[in-house]
Motif scaffolding. Structure first.
Motif, PDB file in Angstrom:
ATOM      1  N   ARG A  44       3.339   5.624  -3.389  1.00  0.00           N
ATOM      2  CA  ARG A  44       4.507   6.408  -3.805  1.00  0.00           C
ATOM      3  C   ARG A  44       4.725   6.331  -5.321  1.00  0.00           C
ATOM      4  O   ARG A  44       4.959   7.342  -5.996  1.00  0.00           O
ATOM      5  CB  ARG A  44       5.752   5.881  -3.087  1.00  0.00           C
ATOM      6  N   SER A  65       0.833  -1.205   0.000  1.00  0.00           N
ATOM      7  CA  SER A  65       0.000   0.000   0.000  1.00  0.00           C
ATOM      8  C   SER A  65       0.868   1.256   0.000  1.00  0.00           C
ATOM      9  O   SER A  65       0.598   2.221  -0.735  1.00  0.00           O
ATOM     10  CB  SER A  65      -0.910  -0.003   1.228  1.00  0.00           C
ATOM     11  N   TRP A  66       1.924   1.244   0.828  1.00  0.00           N
ATOM     12  CA  TRP A  66       2.812   2.412   0.892  1.00  0.00           C
ATOM     13  C   TRP A  66       3.557   2.615  -0.420  1.00  0.00           C
ATOM     14  O   TRP A  66       3.573   3.716  -0.982  1.00  0.00           O
ATOM     15  CB  TRP A  66       3.800   2.220   2.035  1.00  0.00           C
TER      16      TRP A  66
END
Length: 511
Positions: A77, A72-73
């Motif tokens: 990005r 998810s991170w």
């Protein structure tokens, strides 16, 4: 100020409006569901090699959550710097290829490079989990066309992803595992992900890259078909195999998740191969007059070695067996030819729930031989569970249980202390060093058998019975047993860290 609230935010993601709300929901729903399917099936795939313990479950869940968080991170990005439309297809396709290859890779690693199993297992969960989790921020970026809709879009897709995870969990636990082999589930899921990748690629860039991913899935299917570690039957709880004894025509060993659980002679039920089964038979034969029929209840069935023995040596005995795994019950009937003998009633049910259904003072004997991997399910070890055992036993009834432990024997001592809280008399039989009778030798661990009742055991008669069956085991009670128990804490429904108390064991051995 009013104009700024509706300023476009999709300028950096060309074609943001090209992804419809339904397509977005399908992508988020499907990718979230797939992560949970991989997580649950990974537990089943690893159980034959790592055991189905709390530690194994915790490890797999932790790796899956790490994959979700990292994906998810990183997805968020990357979506801020690259066109998300070019990322969704590869993410689905690569994860599909990895998922499809997972059964073959893990089983081959377990056989040829077991030291690498944890690393490879982690990667087979991390890689597809992270890629699939990245799909949600990719899709979210494409759907965020105005700042005014930010909360609505993020909230809707987050909810869709959560529902997908729920569906994936329920579908796998209640439907897929009971109907399909583990390898079939993963290859099928991999195929669906590659198909999804192909559709996305077709809508965005044509079919480039899809043939290679499809080839990887096909290779995964072929590899899984020839990979080592296959099962005769993949039940809801176990990878089950029946292994013929080359030295005895009727001999069969029931192997569950790589551990030898039962040995039966389909022609002669009085043949008791495993030492702990002979010890249990010695305890029962020493506690009740020879040939006397009994009303018995068995927590755990396995290959039904003891119920068959009681039926053969004590005509008229009625044995009710609680075996949680219906697949094992079917395997007994179809591959071992056992389970239909007169006086043996096998029910596919949880042992503790089965105890609750029994009438008070209705059993002469209760046998505890239920295992998940190499540990007794924790809810069958506690004071509350043993109080239910005592309730169903008649005044002179006997509870006899098979335990397994190693090292300092922390679990075994805690379980014996637990029985001491419920029953007036407790006796343990096992190797002298394991039960504290030989302090000059180091405890090796393995199987122990514990006897609990409100009437005292005749230690001399019990020892004679153990010697007659050539177990090599000793019996401990009274002060010797109290010294061995030491400060072990009884187990309760509120505190039963069974998996943490158990020491390391060698997979593949007889229980």
């Amino acid at each position: 100020m009013t104009g700024s609230s509706s300023s476009p935010v999709a300028e950096s993601t060309p074609g943001g409006r090209g992804l419809g709300s339904r397509a977005a929901a399908v992508l988020v729903f499907g990718s979230s569901a797939a992560v949970l399917v991989v997580e649950i099936v990974a537990l089943r795939l690893l159980a034959p090699y790592l055991g189905l313990t709390l530690e194994t479950s915790t490890m797999v869940i932790g790796i899956a959550l790490t994959a979700i968080a990292f994906g998810s991170w990183l997805g968020g990005r990357v979506a801020d710097h690259l066109d998300p439309r070019r990322l969704i297809g590869p993410a689905l396709g690569v994860s599909g290829a990895v998922v499809a290859l997972t059964p073959a890779v893990l089983r081959t690693t377990a056989q040829w490079a077991p030291a690498l199993l944890l690393l490879i297992a982690s990667l087979t969960i991390l890689v597809p989990g992270a890629l699939l989790s990245a799909v949600t921020p990719f899709v979210t970026k494409l759907r965020l066309t105005t700042l005014a809709e930010t909360g609505t879009v993020v909230g809707r897709l987050s909810g869709v992803g959560t529902v997908g995870a729920i569906v994936g969990t329920v579908l796998t636990g209640f439907v897929l595992v009971s109907r399909l082999p583990v390898s079939g589930i993963l290859i099928g899921l991999g195929t669906l992900l590659v198909v999804g990748s192909a559709l996305v690629e077709w809508r965005t860039r044509g079919w480039r890259g899809t043939p290679a991913l499809a080839l990887a899935v096909a290779a995964g299917g072929l590899a899984a078909a020839v990979a080592p570690g296959g099962c005769d039957s993949e039940t809801r709880y176990h990878c089950a195999r029946v292994v013929a004894d080359p030295d005895r025509e009727g001999g069969r060993t029931l192997v569950l998740d790589g551990v030898r659980h039962s040995y039966v002679d389909v022609d002669d039920p009085t043949v008791l191969e495993f030492t702990y089964v002979r010890a249990i038979a010695a305890v029962v034969d020493g506690a009740f007059p020879a040939g006397e029929p009994l009303a018995a209840h068995h927590l755990g069935g396995g290959g039904l070695s003891l119920p068959r023995y009681l039926a053969a040596t004590r005509p008229g005995t009625r044995s009710l067996v609680s075996e949680i795994d219906g697949g094992v019950v079917r395997l007994n009937r179809d591959r071992l030819g056992v389970g239909s003998e007169a006086g043996i009633d096998v029910r596919a049910e949880d042992g503790r729930l089965g105890l609750r259904r029994l009438a008070t003072d209705s059993r002469d004997l209760v046998v505890g031989d239920a295992f998940g991997g190499v540990s007794v399910p924790w809810h069958l070890t506690t004071v509350e569970a043993m109080s239910d055992v005592r309730r169903v036993l008649r005044r002179d009834g006997v509870y006899v249980a098979n335990l397994i432990d190693h090292g300092r024997m922390d679990f075994a001592r805690a379980e014996v202390a637990t029985l001491g809280e419920v029953f007036a008399h407790v006796t343990v039989v096992g190797a002298a060093a394991d039960i504290g009778l030989d302090r000059t030798a180091t405890a090796k661990g393995g199987n122990l058998v514990v006897l609990a009742s409100d009437r005292p055991a005749d230690l001399r008669a019990l020892q004679a019975a153990l010697d007659a069956r050539r177990t090599g085991w000793k019996a401990a009670g009274g002060r010797d047993l109290a010294s061995w128990i030491g400060d072990a804490r009884p187990l309760t429904d509120d505190f039963a860290p069974v998996d943490q108390l158990l020491q390391a064991y060698a997979p593949g051995g007889a229980r």
